[in-house]
Design an enzyme around this catalytic site. Structure first.
Site, PDB file in Angstrom:
ATOM      1  N   LYS A  10       4.035  10.049  -2.984  1.00 16.91           N
ATOM      2  CA  LYS A  10       2.575   9.990  -2.982  1.00 16.91           C
ATOM      3  C   LYS A  10       1.950  11.377  -2.731  1.00 16.91           C
ATOM      4  O   LYS A  10       2.628  12.295  -2.255  1.00 16.91           O
ATOM      5  CB  LYS A  10       2.115   8.977  -1.927  1.00 16.91           C
ATOM      6  CG  LYS A  10       2.485   7.522  -2.262  1.00 16.91           C
ATOM      7  CD  LYS A  10       1.897   6.562  -1.236  1.00 16.91           C
ATOM      8  CE  LYS A  10       2.204   5.109  -1.589  1.00 16.91           C
ATOM      9  NZ  LYS A  10       1.561   4.160  -0.626  1.00 16.91           N
ATOM     10  N   TYR A  50      -2.800  -0.503  -8.773  1.00 20.19           N
ATOM     11  CA  TYR A  50      -2.902  -1.294  -7.543  1.00 20.19           C
ATOM     12  C   TYR A  50      -3.804  -2.524  -7.713  1.00 20.19           C
ATOM     13  O   TYR A  50      -4.341  -3.037  -6.734  1.00 20.19           O
ATOM     14  CB  TYR A  50      -3.395  -0.428  -6.387  1.00 20.19           C
ATOM     15  CG  TYR A  50      -2.303   0.397  -5.726  1.00 20.19           C
ATOM     16  CD1 TYR A  50      -1.230  -0.223  -5.072  1.00 20.19           C
ATOM     17  CD2 TYR A  50      -2.348   1.785  -5.728  1.00 20.19           C
ATOM     18  CE1 TYR A  50      -0.239   0.525  -4.450  1.00 20.19           C
ATOM     19  CE2 TYR A  50      -1.353   2.544  -5.107  1.00 20.19           C
ATOM     20  CZ  TYR A  50      -0.302   1.909  -4.462  1.00 20.19           C
ATOM     21  OH  TYR A  50       0.677   2.647  -3.847  1.00 20.19           O
ATOM     22  N   ASN A 113       1.405   7.088   3.414  1.00 17.29           N
ATOM     23  CA  ASN A 113       2.761   6.802   3.896  1.00 17.29           C
ATOM     24  C   ASN A 113       3.871   7.340   2.987  1.00 17.29           C
ATOM     25  O   ASN A 113       4.966   6.789   2.919  1.00 17.29           O
ATOM     26  CB  ASN A 113       2.916   5.295   4.149  1.00 17.29           C
ATOM     27  CG  ASN A 113       2.551   4.474   2.924  1.00 17.29           C
ATOM     28  OD1 ASN A 113       2.299   5.023   1.862  1.00 17.29           O
ATOM     29  ND2 ASN A 113       2.553   3.161   3.071  1.00 17.29           N
ATOM     30  N   HIS A 116       5.910   5.111  -2.460  1.00 21.89           N
ATOM     31  CA  HIS A 116       5.690   3.743  -2.951  1.00 21.89           C
ATOM     32  C   HIS A 116       6.996   3.196  -3.512  1.00 21.89           C
ATOM     33  O   HIS A 116       7.789   3.948  -4.074  1.00 21.89           O
ATOM     34  CB  HIS A 116       4.642   3.736  -4.075  1.00 21.89           C
ATOM     35  CG  HIS A 116       4.643   2.452  -4.868  1.00 21.89           C
ATOM     36  ND1 HIS A 116       3.942   1.337  -4.455  1.00 21.89           N
ATOM     37  CD2 HIS A 116       5.309   2.086  -6.001  1.00 21.89           C
ATOM     38  CE1 HIS A 116       4.170   0.343  -5.317  1.00 21.89           C
ATOM     39  NE2 HIS A 116       4.985   0.776  -6.270  1.00 21.89           N
ATOM     40  N   GLU A 127       5.840  -1.815 -13.411  1.00 24.54           N
ATOM     41  CA  GLU A 127       5.405  -0.506 -12.902  1.00 24.54           C
ATOM     42  C   GLU A 127       6.081   0.645 -13.657  1.00 24.54           C
ATOM     43  O   GLU A 127       5.446   1.652 -13.955  1.00 24.54           O
ATOM     44  CB  GLU A 127       5.654  -0.437 -11.395  1.00 24.54           C
ATOM     45  CG  GLU A 127       4.749  -1.407 -10.640  1.00 24.54           C
ATOM     46  CD  GLU A 127       4.988  -1.459  -9.136  1.00 24.54           C
ATOM     47  OE1 GLU A 127       5.894  -0.750  -8.624  1.00 24.54           O
ATOM     48  OE2 GLU A 127       4.261  -2.205  -8.462  1.00 24.54           O
TER      49      GLU A 127
HETATM   50  N1  UDP Z   1      -2.280   0.209   2.598  1.00 24.97           N
HETATM   51  C1  UDP Z   1      -3.339   0.653   3.380  1.00 24.97           C
HETATM   52  N2  UDP Z   1      -3.726  -0.119   4.449  1.00 24.97           N
HETATM   53  C2  UDP Z   1      -3.111  -1.284   4.776  1.00 24.97           C
HETATM   54  C3  UDP Z   1      -2.032  -1.719   3.973  1.00 24.97           C
HETATM   55  C4  UDP Z   1      -1.644  -0.956   2.903  1.00 24.97           C
HETATM   56  O1  UDP Z   1      -3.921   1.698   3.111  1.00 24.97           O
HETATM   57  O2  UDP Z   1      -3.508  -1.918   5.766  1.00 24.97           O
HETATM   58  C5  UDP Z   1      -1.850   1.023   1.450  1.00 24.97           C
HETATM   59  C6  UDP Z   1      -0.553   1.786   1.731  1.00 24.97           C
HETATM   60  O3  UDP Z   1      -0.614   3.047   1.080  1.00 24.97           O
HETATM   61  C7  UDP Z   1       0.471   0.882   1.095  1.00 24.97           C
HETATM   62  C8  UDP Z   1      -0.277   0.373  -0.135  1.00 24.97           C
HETATM   63  O4  UDP Z   1      -1.614   0.183   0.335  1.00 24.97           O
HETATM   64  O5  UDP Z   1       1.655   1.577   0.790  1.00 24.97           O
HETATM   65  C9  UDP Z   1       0.224  -0.916  -0.728  1.00 24.97           C
HETATM   66  O6  UDP Z   1       0.298  -1.894   0.289  1.00 24.97           O
HETATM   67  P1  UDP Z   1       1.530  -2.878   0.382  1.00 24.97           P
HETATM   68  O7  UDP Z   1       1.165  -3.955   1.345  1.00 24.97           O
HETATM   69  O8  UDP Z   1       1.957  -3.295  -0.989  1.00 24.97           O
HETATM   70  O9  UDP Z   1       2.673  -1.981   1.086  1.00 24.97           O
HETATM   71  P2  UDP Z   1       4.001  -1.314   0.482  1.00 24.97           P
HETATM   72  O10 UDP Z   1       4.552  -2.232  -0.570  1.00 24.97           O
HETATM   73  O11 UDP Z   1       3.581   0.030  -0.079  1.00 24.97           O
HETATM   74  O12 UDP Z   1       4.924  -1.152   1.662  1.00 24.97           O
HETATM   75 MG    MG Z   2       3.637  -3.141  -2.156  1.00 28.67          MG
END
Ligand code: UDP
Ligand code: MG
Length: 138
Positions: A10, A50, A113, A116, A127
């Site tokens: 990211k 997204y 974080n 992805h 994707e």
């Molecule tokens: N995210 C965020 N706030 C939250 C949860 C998720 O900004 O409370 C963002 C974060 O960058 C995350 C992405 O949205 O990686 C997608 O969320 P997901 O729940 O799919 O988590 P992931 O699959 O990336 O672990």
């Molecule tokens: Mg996810």
């Protein structure tokens, strides 16, 4: 394609200069890189990628962040690729991620974080094809 997943380094991690270290960790874990490129997502591309999260409160911030600078998109091959890549990434919130995971080491917050990863074989295929044409996959 059960052995293929999709990953992104990211914008926060690219900005901080962690691209090389993260790619090294991917190779050390036994992934074969089938596709890799540096892109700068438009807001529209981020919204499309997204789309499943569009009703969530963090959606606007997430799209803003993902289009804030260059990121590295990757097609990664390994046995049980989806699980293996998510294991290497760690929990969504870096504060809750296990020791030795990429998000623990390189993630700054639940939003920014570092990486992805796809959450299922079905989404991995969707994707990969969102960012790569057939010719770009080796
Ligand atoms: N995210 C965020 N706030 C939250 C949860 C998720 O900004 O409370 C963002 C974060 O960058 C995350 C992405 O949205 O990686 C997608 O969320 P997901 O729940 O799919 O988590 P992931 O699959 O990336 O672990
Ligand atoms: Mg996810």
């Amino acid at each position: 394609m059960a052995n293929l997943t999709f990953g992104i380094i990211k914008p926060d991690a690219v900005r901080a200069g962690h691209t090389g270290s993260i790619i090294q960790r991917i190779l050390d874990t036994g992934f074969k890189i089938r596709g890799l490129k540096l892109i700068h997502m438009t807001r529209q591309q981020g919204e499309g990628f997204y789309a499943v999260h569009r009703e969530r409160p963090f959606f606007a911030g997430l799209v803003e962040f993902m289009s804030s600078g260059p990121c590295v998109v990757m097609a990664l091959e390994k046995e049980s690729a989806v699980k293996s890549w998510r294991d290497l990434m760690g929990a969504t919130d870096p504060a809750k991620a296990d020791e030795g995971t990429l998000r623990k080491e390189f993630g700054g917050s639940v939003g920014e974080n570092a990486v992805h990863g796809s959450d299922s074989d079905e989404n991995a295929a969707i994707e990969v094809s969102y960012f790569f044409s057939r010719l770009e996959l080796v």
